[in-house]
Design a protein around this motif. Sequence first.
Motif, PDB file in Angstrom:
ATOM      1  N   GLU A 147      52.383  50.356  54.824  1.00 43.98           N
ATOM      2  CA  GLU A 147      51.970  48.984  55.132  1.00 43.98           C
ATOM      3  C   GLU A 147      51.663  48.801  56.612  1.00 43.98           C
ATOM      4  O   GLU A 147      50.768  48.035  56.976  1.00 43.98           O
ATOM      5  N   LYS A 150      48.207  50.131  57.392  1.00 49.71           N
ATOM      6  CA  LYS A 150      47.181  49.159  57.032  1.00 49.71           C
ATOM      7  C   LYS A 150      47.112  48.046  58.079  1.00 49.71           C
ATOM      8  O   LYS A 150      46.022  47.612  58.473  1.00 49.71           O
ATOM      9  N   ALA A 151      48.281  47.565  58.494  1.00 52.21           N
ATOM     10  CA  ALA A 151      48.317  46.466  59.450  1.00 52.21           C
ATOM     11  C   ALA A 151      47.653  46.852  60.765  1.00 52.21           C
ATOM     12  O   ALA A 151      46.967  46.032  61.392  1.00 52.21           O
ATOM     13  N   ILE A 416      49.957  44.604  51.256  1.00 54.13           N
ATOM     14  CA  ILE A 416      51.177  44.587  52.061  1.00 54.13           C
ATOM     15  C   ILE A 416      52.137  43.569  51.441  1.00 54.13           C
ATOM     16  O   ILE A 416      51.763  42.428  51.192  1.00 54.13           O
ATOM     17  N   ALA A 427      54.424  43.917  59.856  1.00 51.90           N
ATOM     18  CA  ALA A 427      52.987  43.975  59.600  1.00 51.90           C
ATOM     19  C   ALA A 427      52.298  42.739  60.151  1.00 51.90           C
ATOM     20  O   ALA A 427      51.213  42.820  60.750  1.00 51.90           O
ATOM     21  N   ALA A 428      52.924  41.568  59.959  1.00 47.40           N
ATOM     22  CA  ALA A 428      52.347  40.330  60.478  1.00 47.40           C
ATOM     23  C   ALA A 428      52.282  40.348  61.999  1.00 47.40           C
ATOM     24  O   ALA A 428      51.299  39.891  62.596  1.00 47.40           O
ATOM     25  N   ILE A 431      49.354  42.537  63.069  1.00 49.56           N
ATOM     26  CA  ILE A 431      48.060  41.898  62.825  1.00 49.56           C
ATOM     27  C   ILE A 431      47.823  40.723  63.776  1.00 49.56           C
ATOM     28  O   ILE A 431      46.724  40.556  64.318  1.00 49.56           O
ATOM     29  N   GLY A 447      55.439  45.459  66.265  1.00 51.07           N
ATOM     30  CA  GLY A 447      55.588  45.735  64.839  1.00 51.07           C
ATOM     31  C   GLY A 447      56.549  46.878  64.568  1.00 51.07           C
ATOM     32  O   GLY A 447      57.425  46.788  63.693  1.00 51.07           O
TER      33      GLY A 447
END
Length: 491
Positions: A147, A150-151, A416, A427-428, A431, A447
Amino acid sequence: MSTMAATFRESILERRFQFAAHGTTLARDTMAGMTTFIVMSYIIFLNPIILTSVKPKVGAPLPFEGVVTATCIVAAVMTILMGLYTNKAYALAPGLGINAIVAFQLVGQQGLSFPSAMGLILLEGAVVTAFVLTGLREQVMRAIPLELKKAIAIGIGLFIAFIGLYNSGIVVTGTGEPVTLGRFTTWPIFVTFVGIVLTLALRARGFKGDLFVGIIGTTVVATIVNHATGHKAFGTSTATFPGWHHIAGWGNWSLFGNFDFHAFSKLGVVSAIVWVFALFLSDFFDTMGTLVGVGKSAGYLDEHGHMPEIRKPLLVDSLAAMAGGASSTSSATTYIESGAGVAAGGRTGLAAVVQGTLFIPFLFFAPVIGMVPSQATAAALIIVGYLMVSTLTEAEDEAEFEEGLASRTGGKIAGIDFHDLAIGLPAALVIMLMPFSFSITNGIGFGFIAYVLIRAAQARAREVHPLMWGVSAAFALYFFVPLLQDHLSWI
């Protein structure tokens, strides 16, 4: 005689690239190489614009013509090398994302000179090369949770899109608020929207060279507007056709070898090392996903989803990163746009050789490329950001994403899990902080640190890979370096 000569040349190329064994032909691979070049040729315009848009606090700015020359040479040489050494249809060029880190972070915010920033790029490439040769690259890939990978990609995509919005004037810094919409009644904004509409229309129609044609078409409109307004819309330094005696030249070769390692004295040893690691992360994951993702479509993977001799393209890619630092173009990397050539039937290294060769003529036309205003590249940056946000969420499952396989056949999207605090919050942070703090490194660092701290608080510290602990500790030092420097003179 001409027919015999052509047949002889084709037989030589057949022995070298093995078209039949790869299910392709000389003509098909040639067209595939041209297709990939058209799709990725926007970098000839974007890389010089991004790297020359920042005025350094220390040292001289990069000459536009010099960046054009170096961009074309690095892309040509490394792509041709990829084709000849690996016999695979991958193209390389300076990567969007890392060039933004160099320009806006290392030079704009950290106060490095461009040679010092490029010295860090060179070191990052050397680290990646060492990881490839020792096999550690795959181990680091497995250490970071899916995850968060990806973030990172999504955050970089948003960061690139924000650069396009900001440089074009669609969003501006406001009084009393961080950012706000710009004035939509100006000619530059009008040209920006013309470019966005044109590029999106081309993409919606499935036109392969949408970014390239969008940049060219928007530049033509900007030049007409600038001429009609007496050069009041864009000034005299851009959107202005150069004199006939200045259209072409022999290129500016001054940037080759223009790097140093003074970043260690400017930033401090710990901070410089963490920056090298941050650059390494950006380069590392982009390449792995691209090589295997495009390789799946090209038939380079075996029945287990592995690419035989993957170390060869990884080695070329890592050397390209070093070449980018040594030539002041920022790190060069394998392009996801290589998939366009594969979709057109490209399978062998000849496609890469064709792609690389087509970059060479452009190094002689830097004055013409200098006509391109930042408003003409806004659409390309926004679309590239969109692609980075969208393509990294198309994996069938975690096992496939770990190998970099992207399913484009309607498979279930592996998203995610924001309901899992240990995954969703880190992850937030990745991003959000990249575009909000205008820093890719800040996003990754916060993160990673949040992830290991939450897992520790959940009494699940053993689930965290040891390399993640080491990386998070390095980021913690990075954030506290300014405080430590006040007390420890050796940092």
